[in-house]
Design an enzyme around this catalytic site. Structure first.
Site, PDB file in Angstrom:
ATOM      1  N   GLU B 263       1.047  -1.020   0.153  1.00 38.90           N
ATOM      2  CA  GLU B 263      -0.231  -0.177  -0.068  1.00 38.90           C
ATOM      3  C   GLU B 263       0.953   1.312   0.063  1.00 38.90           C
ATOM      4  O   GLU B 263       1.562   1.428   0.999  1.00 38.90           O
ATOM      5  CB  GLU B 263      -1.054  -0.155   1.320  1.00 38.90           C
ATOM      6  CG  GLU B 263      -2.024   1.029   1.295  1.00 38.90           C
ATOM      7  CD  GLU B 263      -1.906   2.264   1.909  1.00 38.90           C
ATOM      8  OE1 GLU B 263      -1.328   3.058   1.569  1.00 38.90           O
ATOM      9  OE2 GLU B 263      -1.952   2.131   3.134  1.00 38.90           O
ATOM     10  N   CYS B 300      -2.662   7.404   5.333  1.00 36.63           N
ATOM     11  CA  CYS B 300      -2.801   7.279   3.859  1.00 36.63           C
ATOM     12  C   CYS B 300      -4.150   7.580   3.266  1.00 36.63           C
ATOM     13  O   CYS B 300      -3.998   7.610   2.109  1.00 36.63           O
ATOM     14  CB  CYS B 300      -2.546   5.623   3.768  1.00 36.63           C
ATOM     15  SG  CYS B 300      -1.594   4.729   4.889  1.00 36.63           S
TER      16      CYS B 300
END
Lengths: 505, 505
Positions: B263, B300
C-alpha cells in the site's frame, strides 16, 4: 471464413505478414490466407474494448448471462463445419474435438449460471451505527467490479476450450470485462469461425461491438503490443513457459503493471507409493499410458514425471507400462514446431548421462509424436535441474528412488505444478501424511488413484498452481472461480441509493 | 526493552549498524540502542518461519483463533507503557495511540472470528458421479490453504495498527502463515514491546517459536534480503511509493516471484460538486480541514487533492477552509525525515508556476508540519504530472475547474487511489452518474459526504485500490478480506478420508 480479424465488430484483413492454417496431418496450407495485425489494428481493438467497457461493465448480470448463452448457441449453430476445421488444423480426433466443443459451450453456460447466482460479487454490507462512540460507523457496502478490458491468448492444444471463446474469455466476459483475443496462428480458421459466433451473439444481445475483438498474428508483435496497451487491464494465457514469462515481463514493465494469468507448463508428478504398487502395479500402468499418450501427450495435465521406489512391484509396473507404450502408434501433433520440439526434447533427455530408455512407441513421422518412457536414478535427477523441465508431448521420465524419503527429495526438487497424482494403498498413508506439506505446496490439484488429465469444469476445480506452473498461484483458469481473476473489490461508503450500483441497491 | 530482535523465539541483538528510536518532539535519542540485522539473522528468521510453517499450517482454526486472541490480550497487558513509548517515538497524541491500540487488538480478535467462521476457506464440494457418461465425474473438493511464510514491513505512521502486530500480521497469522516482521526503525521500542507480546502468546499457545520473528534494521539491507529469501512466499507493506516499488522489483526478480501487497501512496481526491457546494460549502470545509490536518496529515487516506468548479460557492468553501487552516498549529511529525520531505514537497508545489498559496497554518519547527492549501487551474494541473504526486503531510492542492466536464478530466489524469470522496447534492446526481465509470475505476473506496480518514475495520472495508495506490488492486489490507492475500486454492480429487485436510473431512 474470409481470413479476417474482428475489430469493433467489423471484419478486417490484417495487412501484416501472411500465413495459413496447416493441415496437421499433411502439412498442406489451408485457405483462406490470414494477415497479421499491424499496430493500428491492435490499437483499434483496444480502443473499441475500452469504449465498450464503459457500457458493458454496467450491463445487468442477467443480460450478460443471456449473452454467454447466446455465444454457446451460436457455436453450436456452426455445426460440423467447426468440428471439421478444428480437426484439420490440429490433427486431434473427432471425439476429442466434439468433447471439447461440449466443454466449451458448457463452460459458457456455467458462467451464465455463475452470473445469475451472483456469489462471485462477494457482496458485503455493514450497516451504519450513527450513535456509536467515540466515532459513528458509516454505512459500508462492498462488491467486486470488473477490472477492465482483458487480453486473451488462444492456446495451441485446446482450439476451442482454451481459445477464442474458451475459459478465459468466458470468465472475463462474465465478470463484465470486454475481451480482445489474440488467436493462436495454428488454428486461424477455427478461431475466425468462433469469433463470428461471438459476434453474432454480441449483435443478438444488443451489446457494443467492442465487447469482443479478434486479432491474428503469425508472430509475437501484436500480442506484445496488446499486453502493453494501457487500456488492457489483465491477461489470460495458456501456453509455453517461454511465451508466458515474456508476457509477464511486458505486463510488469508497463507504467501500470497488470496481472497476467499465465498457465505455463507442468510435468505433473505421479507418486507411486510402495504398497499401492504392490497391490495394483498393472492397473496403475493401465491408467498411466493413456493419460500419457492421449491427445499425443499434448495436455497441460499429462503425467510427465513418475516418482517411485525401486523394487519388484515397480518392475511389474514398468513391464505393463512398457508393453503398452511399445504398442502405441505415433500420432499427429498440433504443429510441426511442437512435433520437432518434442522430438528434440525426448532426444535430449535420452542422451543425458544416467538416463535409460525404458520403452518407446512406434517411430514418428516428421509431424508426429513418438511415445516414450525414460528412467533415471534419483541422485542423477537431483543433480540435474534440466531433467525436471517439461517435454511437451507423450514422453515421461521415471525417477527411481531407493525409498520413500528419496521420493520426497525428488518431489522437493521440482517447481510448482498444475497437478500431483498419488497412488496409495492403506499401508502408504503414514508416508503420504509425513510428506503432506510438500505435496500440498507443489500443486493446484492433488489427485488420488488417477491422473491429471480430464479437468472437470465445475465450482471445485483448480487448474492452477505455484510458479512456474502458473504466474499466479492464487487463481484457477478452469472452473467457476476463474471469474475472480477479472474483478477487484470496491467499498461504497454512505452512498445514496441513486448512486449505489444496481447489485447493491 | 532490551534492544533485541526475535529470532526463532529467542531475543538476539543485531550486530549491524546501531540506531536509536528518537523522541519525536525533541529529537533526543531514546534507549535502549538497537542493532541492525546481519544477513545471518535474516536467514535464521526465514528458516525458523519455514520450519514453523510445516506445523502451523495444520494447526486447527480454533487454536489459531485462540492464538490471535492471546496476542491481543498480551498487547493489552503491556498497559500504558506501550502507549507512552509509542507516543514518544511517533509524536502522535495519546488519544490517537489509544485508539490505534484498540483498533489493533480489535482486528486481531476480528480475525479470530474469521477463523472460527471459516468462510475464507471458500470450501467447495462436487460429488462424484461414477455412472456419468461418457466419463464419470470424480469427487472434487476445494479449499484455500496458506501460502507460506510472510514478510511484513512495519509502517511509520501507524506504530501499532500497521506494524508488528497490525493488519498484515493478523491476517497472515490467521491464514496459517508464519510472519517475519521487519520493524520500522522510527519506533523500535514500540516494535520490540509488541513483538514480546506476540512471543508471549506463541508460548502460551504452544506453537513453534518460528511462527513469529522480528528484525531490526536502520537501513534497507535486511528487508531486501528477507523479500528475496526463497522461503518467504508473500510480502505485506505499507509505506512510500519508492520503497514499495523497490520491494515489488525484488519480489519479481526472484526465481519464484511472489506477491507483494504494497500500500504505497495516495492523494485521495475529493470531488466537490457544484450543487453540494452551493448547499453546504461551509459544512464541507468544516469536515475537510480536520481530515487534512489530523495526525498532521500522516494518514494514507488524508485528502490531498480537491477538485471543484469555480464559482461563488467554491469561494465560500475556501474562505471557511482557509480560516481554519490559518488557525491550525504546527504539529510534530513522525520523523525528522518525514518533516523535511513534507516541507520540501510543499515548497516545491508552492513554487510551481501557476500554483497559488490559498492558506497556510502556523509556521513549523524543524520536526513539525505546517498545514497548507494550494490552488491551481485545471489546465496547469493537466499539463504537469508532478502536481499529482503525493506530498505526505498536511498539504492539499485544489484544482480549479471551469465546469464538471473539466473536473472529470482532472480526475482522469491521476493514478489509482485508496479513496475517492464525493460531495454531492441531488442536482449533482446526473453529473456524478455520467462520471461513474471513471470514479469506480480510480479507487478502492468511494465515499459520499465525508473524507477517507477513519478506516473501519470490518468485513466490507476495502483499503486498497488501483496502481500506484497499491501493487495489487484485487486486494485489501484492512478488513476481513485481507486474509485472502495469503491463501491459494487447492483441489482435492478422490482423496480418502485419511488424507483429506481436517477442514474438508
Amino acid at each position: 471464413m474470409q481470413g479476417t480479424m474482428l475489430i469493433d465488430g467489423k471484419p478486417r484483413f490484417g495487412a501484416g505478414a501472411r500465413f495459413h492454417g496447416l493441415d496437421a496431418v499433411t502439412g498442406e496450407a489451408l485457405s483462406p490466407a490470414y494477415g497479421s495485425a499491424l499496430p493500428r489494428d491492435v490499437d483499434d481493438a483496444a480502443e473499441a474494448a475500452a469504449a465498450a467497457f464503459r457500457i458493458y461493465r454496467a450491463v445487468p448480470r442477467a443480460d450478460r448471462a443471456a449473452f454467454l448463452d447466446r455465444i454457446a448457441a451460436a457455436i453450436e449453430e456452426l455445426g460440423d463445419s467447426l468440428v471439421e476445421r478444428a480437426m484439420l488444423e490440429t490433427g486431434l480426433p473427432r471425439g476429442r474435438i466434439e468433447g471439447e466443443r461440449a466443454r466449451t459451450v458448457g463452460q459458457l453456460r456455467l458462467f451464465g449460471d455463475v452470473l445469475r447466482a451472483g456469489d462471485y460479487l462477494d457482496r458485503r454490507r455493514v450497516d451504519a451505527l450513527p450513535d456509536r462512540t467515540p466515532l459513528p460507523r458509516p454505512d459500508l457496502r462492498m462488491m467486486n467490479v470488473p477490472l477492465g478490458p482483458v487480453a486473451v491468448f488462444g492456446a495451441s492444444n485446446f482450439p476451442l476450450a482454451f481459445s477464442v471463446a474458451g475459459g478465459d474469455t468466458a470468465s472475463a466476459l462474465a465478470a463484465g470485462c470486454p475481451v480482445v483475443v489474440k488467436a493462436h496462428p495454428a488454428h486461424p480458421g477455427t478461431s475466425e469461425m468462433v469469433a463470428e459466433a461471438v459476434a453474432t451473439a454480441v449483435g443478438r444481445s444488443g451489446l457494443p461491438a467492442g465487447v469482443f475483438g479478434l486479432l491474428h498474428d503469425a508472430g509475437i508483435e501484436a500480442g506484445s503490443r496488446l499486453v502493453a496497451d494501457p487500456r488492457i487491464k489483465a491477461v489470460g494465457f495458456t501456453g509455453s513457459a517461454r511465451a508466458g514469462k515474456a508476457l509477464v515481463a511486458i505486463a510488469r514493465s508497463r507504467p501500470e503493471p497488470i496481472p497476467v494469468y499465465a498457465e505455463m507448463s507442468a510435468i505433473n508428478p505421479v507418486l507411486l507409493f510402495p504398497a499401492a504398487l504392490d497391490e495394483r502395479a498393472e492397473a496403475i500402468a493401465d491408467g498411466f499410458v493413456p493419460a500419457l499418450t492421449g491427445s499425443c501427450g499434448q495436455m497441460c495435465t499429462a503425467p510427465g514425471l513418475l516418482i517411485a521406489a525401486e523394487g519388484p512391484a515397480l518392475d511389474r509396473f514398468l513391464a505393463t507400462a512398457g508393453a503398452k507404450i511399445a504398442a502405441t502408434p505415433a500420432a499427429t501433433m498440433l504443429t510441426p514446431a511442437i512435433a520437432a520440439n518434442h522430438a528434440a526434447g525426448a532426444a535430449r533427455l535420452a542422451a543425458t548421462p544416467g538416463v535409460e530408455t525404458i520403452a518407446l512407441g512406434a517411430e514418428a513421422g516428421p509431424r508426429e509424436g513418438q511415445a516414450g518412457l525414460l528412467g533415471v536414478d534419483a541422485p542423477v535427477f537431483l543433480s540435474n535441474a534440466l531433467l525436471a523441465e517439461e517435454v511437451f508431448g507423450p514422453t515421461a521420465l521415471l525417477v527411481r528412488c531407493s525409498d520413500v524419503d528419496e521420493m520426497a527429495e525428488a518431489l522437493a526438487a521440482i517447481g510448482g505444478q498444475l497437478t500431483l497424482s498419488l497412488h496409495v494403498a492403506d499401508d502408504d498413508i503414514p508416508a503420504v501424511r509425513a510428506m503432506w506439506p510438500l505435496i500440498e505446496d507443489k500443486a493446484g490439484r492433488v489427485i488420488n488413484g488417477a491422473f491429471g488429465t480430464g479437468v472437470e469444469v465445475c465450482e471445485a476445480m483448480v487448474h492452477g498452481g505455484p510458479w512456474p506452473a502458473t504466474a499466479d498461484p492464487r487463481t484457477t483458469s478452469v472452473g467457476t472461480r476463474a471469474i475472480d481473476r477479472f474483478v477487484r473489490p470496491v467499498c461504497y461508503q454512505n452512498l445514496p441509493k441513486a448512486l449505489l450500483p444496481a447489485d447493491l441497491g
